[in-house]
Design a protein around this motif. Structure first.
Motif, PDB file in Angstrom:
ATOM      1  N   ALA A  76       0.833  -1.205   0.000  1.00  8.15           N
ATOM      2  CA  ALA A  76       0.000   0.000   0.000  1.00  8.15           C
ATOM      3  C   ALA A  76       0.871   1.259   0.000  1.00  8.15           C
ATOM      4  CB  ALA A  76      -0.933  -0.008   1.214  1.00  8.15           C
ATOM      5  N   GLU A  77       1.988   1.197   0.723  1.00  5.84           N
ATOM      6  CA  GLU A  77       2.902   2.338   0.748  1.00  5.84           C
ATOM      7  C   GLU A  77       3.516   2.567  -0.639  1.00  5.84           C
ATOM      8  OE1 GLU A  77       6.097   4.118   3.922  1.00  5.84           O
ATOM      9  OE2 GLU A  77       5.770   1.967   3.850  1.00  5.84           O
ATOM     10  N   GLU A  78       3.859   1.481  -1.305  1.00  8.71           N
ATOM     11  CA  GLU A  78       4.407   1.590  -2.665  1.00  8.71           C
ATOM     12  C   GLU A  78       3.359   2.164  -3.617  1.00  8.71           C
ATOM     13  OE1 GLU A  78       6.814   1.688  -5.837  1.00  8.71           O
ATOM     14  OE2 GLU A  78       7.401   1.321  -3.759  1.00  8.71           O
ATOM     15  N   GLU A  79       2.099   1.729  -3.474  1.00  9.83           N
ATOM     16  CA  GLU A  79       1.018   2.266  -4.304  1.00  9.83           C
ATOM     17  C   GLU A  79       0.856   3.758  -4.048  1.00  9.83           C
ATOM     18  OE1 GLU A  79      -3.824   1.945  -4.890  1.00  9.83           O
ATOM     19  OE2 GLU A  79      -2.785   0.437  -3.676  1.00  9.83           O
ATOM     20  N   MET A  80       0.953   4.151  -2.781  1.00 11.12           N
ATOM     21  CA  MET A  80       0.823   5.555  -2.411  1.00 11.12           C
ATOM     22  C   MET A  80       1.936   6.387  -3.071  1.00 11.12           C
ATOM     23  SD  MET A  80       0.185   6.710   1.521  1.00 11.12           S
ATOM     24  CE  MET A  80       1.904   6.587   1.953  1.00 11.12           C
ATOM     25  N   ARG A  81       3.162   5.896  -3.016  1.00 11.33           N
ATOM     26  CA  ARG A  81       4.289   6.610  -3.646  1.00 11.33           C
ATOM     27  C   ARG A  81       4.107   6.700  -5.161  1.00 11.33           C
ATOM     28  NH1 ARG A  81       7.498   4.031   0.324  1.00 11.33           N
ATOM     29  NH2 ARG A  81       7.979   2.292  -1.041  1.00 11.33           N
ATOM     30  N   GLU A  82       3.672   5.613  -5.759  1.00 10.83           N
ATOM     31  CA  GLU A  82       3.473   5.585  -7.212  1.00 10.83           C
ATOM     32  C   GLU A  82       2.378   6.570  -7.632  1.00 10.83           C
ATOM     33  OE1 GLU A  82       3.961   4.658 -11.164  1.00 10.83           O
ATOM     34  OE2 GLU A  82       5.268   4.202  -9.468  1.00 10.83           O
ATOM     35  N   LEU A  83       1.295   6.607  -6.887  1.00 11.12           N
ATOM     36  CA  LEU A  83       0.220   7.551  -7.200  1.00 11.12           C
ATOM     37  C   LEU A  83       0.698   8.996  -7.051  1.00 11.12           C
ATOM     38  CD1 LEU A  83      -2.781   5.768  -5.491  1.00 11.12           C
ATOM     39  CD2 LEU A  83      -2.556   6.245  -7.936  1.00 11.12           C
ATOM     40  N   ALA A  84       1.467   9.256  -6.009  1.00 12.20           N
ATOM     41  CA  ALA A  84       1.991  10.615  -5.803  1.00 12.20           C
ATOM     42  C   ALA A  84       2.961  10.991  -6.926  1.00 12.20           C
ATOM     43  CB  ALA A  84       2.677  10.698  -4.445  1.00 12.20           C
ATOM     44  N   ARG A  85       3.772  10.023  -7.352  1.00 13.77           N
ATOM     45  CA  ARG A  85       4.716  10.287  -8.439  1.00 13.77           C
ATOM     46  C   ARG A  85       3.952  10.607  -9.727  1.00 13.77           C
ATOM     47  NH1 ARG A  85       6.455   7.965 -12.655  1.00 13.77           N
ATOM     48  NH2 ARG A  85       5.516   5.942 -12.250  1.00 13.77           N
ATOM     49  N   ARG A  86       2.928   9.814 -10.027  1.00 11.76           N
ATOM     50  CA  ARG A  86       2.155  10.038 -11.251  1.00 11.76           C
ATOM     51  C   ARG A  86       1.355  11.333 -11.184  1.00 11.76           C
ATOM     52  NH1 ARG A  86      -1.356   5.075 -12.573  1.00 11.76           N
ATOM     53  NH2 ARG A  86      -0.646   4.134 -10.667  1.00 11.76           N
ATOM     54  N   PHE A  87       0.949  11.707  -9.973  1.00 11.11           N
ATOM     55  CA  PHE A  87       0.179  12.942  -9.803  1.00 11.11           C
ATOM     56  C   PHE A  87       0.998  14.151 -10.241  1.00 11.11           C
ATOM     57  CE2 PHE A  87      -1.479  16.485  -7.259  1.00 11.11           C
ATOM     58  CZ  PHE A  87      -2.830  16.393  -7.547  1.00 11.11           C
ATOM     59  N   LEU A 141      -7.084  16.673 -14.505  1.00 12.75           N
ATOM     60  CA  LEU A 141      -8.521  16.546 -14.806  1.00 12.75           C
ATOM     61  C   LEU A 141      -9.293  15.946 -13.627  1.00 12.75           C
ATOM     62  CD1 LEU A 141      -8.308  15.136 -18.445  1.00 12.75           C
ATOM     63  CD2 LEU A 141      -8.896  17.457 -17.744  1.00 12.75           C
ATOM     64  N   PHE A 142      -8.648  15.019 -12.903  1.00  8.91           N
ATOM     65  CA  PHE A 142      -9.339  14.307 -11.818  1.00  8.91           C
ATOM     66  C   PHE A 142      -8.498  14.318 -10.527  1.00  8.91           C
ATOM     67  CE2 PHE A 142     -10.339  12.136 -15.859  1.00  8.91           C
ATOM     68  CZ  PHE A 142     -11.695  12.422 -15.944  1.00  8.91           C
ATOM     69  N   PRO A 143      -8.186  15.471 -10.007  1.00 10.32           N
ATOM     70  CA  PRO A 143      -7.321  15.493  -8.816  1.00 10.32           C
ATOM     71  C   PRO A 143      -7.953  14.822  -7.599  1.00 10.32           C
ATOM     72  CG  PRO A 143      -8.201  17.678  -9.252  1.00 10.32           C
ATOM     73  CD  PRO A 143      -8.595  16.803 -10.410  1.00 10.32           C
ATOM     74  N   GLU A 144      -9.268  14.949  -7.461  1.00  8.19           N
ATOM     75  CA  GLU A 144      -9.932  14.347  -6.295  1.00  8.19           C
ATOM     76  C   GLU A 144      -9.836  12.821  -6.322  1.00  8.19           C
ATOM     77  OE1 GLU A 144     -12.547  15.169  -9.597  1.00  8.19           O
ATOM     78  OE2 GLU A 144     -11.652  16.623  -8.287  1.00  8.19           O
ATOM     79  N   LEU A 145      -9.816  12.220  -7.522  1.00  5.48           N
ATOM     80  CA  LEU A 145      -9.656  10.766  -7.617  1.00  5.48           C
ATOM     81  C   LEU A 145      -8.269  10.336  -7.132  1.00  5.48           C
ATOM     82  CD1 LEU A 145     -11.377   9.884 -11.011  1.00  5.48           C
ATOM     83  CD2 LEU A 145     -12.235   9.525  -8.695  1.00  5.48           C
ATOM     84  N   TYR A 146      -7.266  11.083  -7.536  1.00  4.47           N
ATOM     85  CA  TYR A 146      -5.901  10.780  -7.104  1.00  4.47           C
ATOM     86  C   TYR A 146      -5.784  10.927  -5.584  1.00  4.47           C
ATOM     87  CZ  TYR A 146      -3.670  10.118 -11.617  1.00  4.47           C
ATOM     88  OH  TYR A 146      -3.285   9.625 -12.834  1.00  4.47           O
ATOM     89  N   HIS A 147      -6.320  12.027  -5.082  1.00  6.74           N
ATOM     90  CA  HIS A 147      -6.240  12.261  -3.640  1.00  6.74           C
ATOM     91  C   HIS A 147      -7.000  11.175  -2.857  1.00  6.74           C
ATOM     92  CE1 HIS A 147      -4.079  16.003  -3.812  1.00  6.74           C
ATOM     93  NE2 HIS A 147      -4.940  16.508  -4.688  1.00  6.74           N
ATOM     94  N   ARG A 169      -7.568   8.057  -3.826  1.00  3.75           N
ATOM     95  CA  ARG A 169      -6.803   6.796  -3.885  1.00  3.75           C
ATOM     96  C   ARG A 169      -5.584   6.846  -2.979  1.00  3.75           C
ATOM     97  NH1 ARG A 169      -5.561   4.437  -9.586  1.00  3.75           N
ATOM     98  NH2 ARG A 169      -4.693   2.831  -8.242  1.00  3.75           N
ATOM     99  N   ILE A 170      -4.911   7.971  -2.923  1.00  4.22           N
ATOM    100  CA  ILE A 170      -3.760   8.122  -2.036  1.00  4.22           C
ATOM    101  C   ILE A 170      -4.216   8.012  -0.577  1.00  4.22           C
ATOM    102  CG2 ILE A 170      -2.024   9.766  -1.195  1.00  4.22           C
ATOM    103  CD1 ILE A 170      -1.765  10.732  -4.129  1.00  4.22           C
ATOM    104  N   ALA A 171      -5.340   8.628  -0.255  1.00  2.77           N
ATOM    105  CA  ALA A 171      -5.863   8.561   1.120  1.00  2.77           C
ATOM    106  C   ALA A 171      -6.239   7.122   1.491  1.00  2.77           C
ATOM    107  CB  ALA A 171      -7.074   9.481   1.267  1.00  2.77           C
ATOM    108  N   ARG A 172      -6.851   6.389   0.551  1.00  2.00           N
ATOM    109  CA  ARG A 172      -7.214   4.977   0.825  1.00  2.00           C
ATOM    110  C   ARG A 172      -5.960   4.131   1.024  1.00  2.00           C
ATOM    111  NH1 ARG A 172     -11.169   5.810  -3.197  1.00  2.00           N
ATOM    112  NH2 ARG A 172      -9.899   4.675  -4.713  1.00  2.00           N
ATOM    113  N   ALA A 173      -4.939   4.366   0.200  1.00  2.00           N
ATOM    114  CA  ALA A 173      -3.688   3.619   0.346  1.00  2.00           C
ATOM    115  C   ALA A 173      -3.035   3.943   1.688  1.00  2.00           C
ATOM    116  CB  ALA A 173      -2.740   3.937  -0.809  1.00  2.00           C
ATOM    117  N   SER A 174      -3.073   5.204   2.076  1.00  3.91           N
ATOM    118  CA  SER A 174      -2.508   5.609   3.368  1.00  3.91           C
ATOM    119  C   SER A 174      -3.270   4.949   4.521  1.00  3.91           C
ATOM    120  CB  SER A 174      -2.561   7.132   3.490  1.00  3.91           C
ATOM    121  OG  SER A 174      -2.078   7.525   4.748  1.00  3.91           O
ATOM    122  N   ALA A 175      -4.574   4.882   4.411  1.00  3.13           N
ATOM    123  CA  ALA A 175      -5.393   4.228   5.448  1.00  3.13           C
ATOM    124  C   ALA A 175      -5.058   2.736   5.529  1.00  3.13           C
ATOM    125  CB  ALA A 175      -6.875   4.431   5.149  1.00  3.13           C
ATOM    126  N   ARG A 176      -4.827   2.107   4.374  1.00  8.13           N
ATOM    127  CA  ARG A 176      -4.449   0.681   4.371  1.00  8.13           C
ATOM    128  C   ARG A 176      -3.090   0.473   5.031  1.00  8.13           C
ATOM    129  NH1 ARG A 176      -5.654   0.592  -1.054  1.00  8.13           N
ATOM    130  NH2 ARG A 176      -3.566  -0.181  -1.526  1.00  8.13           N
TER     131      ARG A 176
END
Length: 127
Positions: free
Chosen positions: A37-48, A57-63, A65-72
């Protein structure tokens, strides 16, 4: 009677060791999930932050997903900590059971030796 107790304690030691192994495996699984989950969080932040990303176009979706990964990550780390406590408790119970088993084995040996000595003395008295 001492042999029965010794056998029961031997089974208890085995059971406690298996339980400890189960908790260790579960802890490892939670740590692995937290790392993923931490790796997913880093990858999403990098792609953001990438210019060609759809994050503009979809910043709230990225945020989200990052929040869900952080919660996991947090949830899995908490679970891993709980399993670490279970490992420690299982280890303590296995240690206590192992000591009791050793005492029961020594008692059984002592009783067997005493019985043998008594039989030898009784045999000598007859002759």
């Amino acid at each position: 009677m001492a042999r029965d107790r010794r056998r029961r304690l031997a089974r208890l030691v085995t059971l406690q060791e298996r339980l400890k192994e189960l908790h260790e495996a579960r802890r490892a699984g939670h740590l692995r999930e937290a790392a993923a989950a931490e790796e997913e969080m880093r990858e999403l932040a990098r792609r953001f932050d990438e210019p060609e990303s759809l994050s503009s176009l979809f910043p709230e979706l990225y945020h989200a997903r990052i929040a869900r990964a952080s919660a996991r990550v947090d949830a899995n780390r908490l679970e891993a900590e709980a399993e670490a406590r279970n490992v420690a408790a299982s280890d303590a119970r296995a240690t206590v059971a192992s000591r009791a088993h050793g005492e029961a084995a020594r008692k059984d040996e002592r009783e067997t030796e005493e019985k043998g000595m008594l039989e030898m003395l009784q045999h000598r008295i007859r002759f």
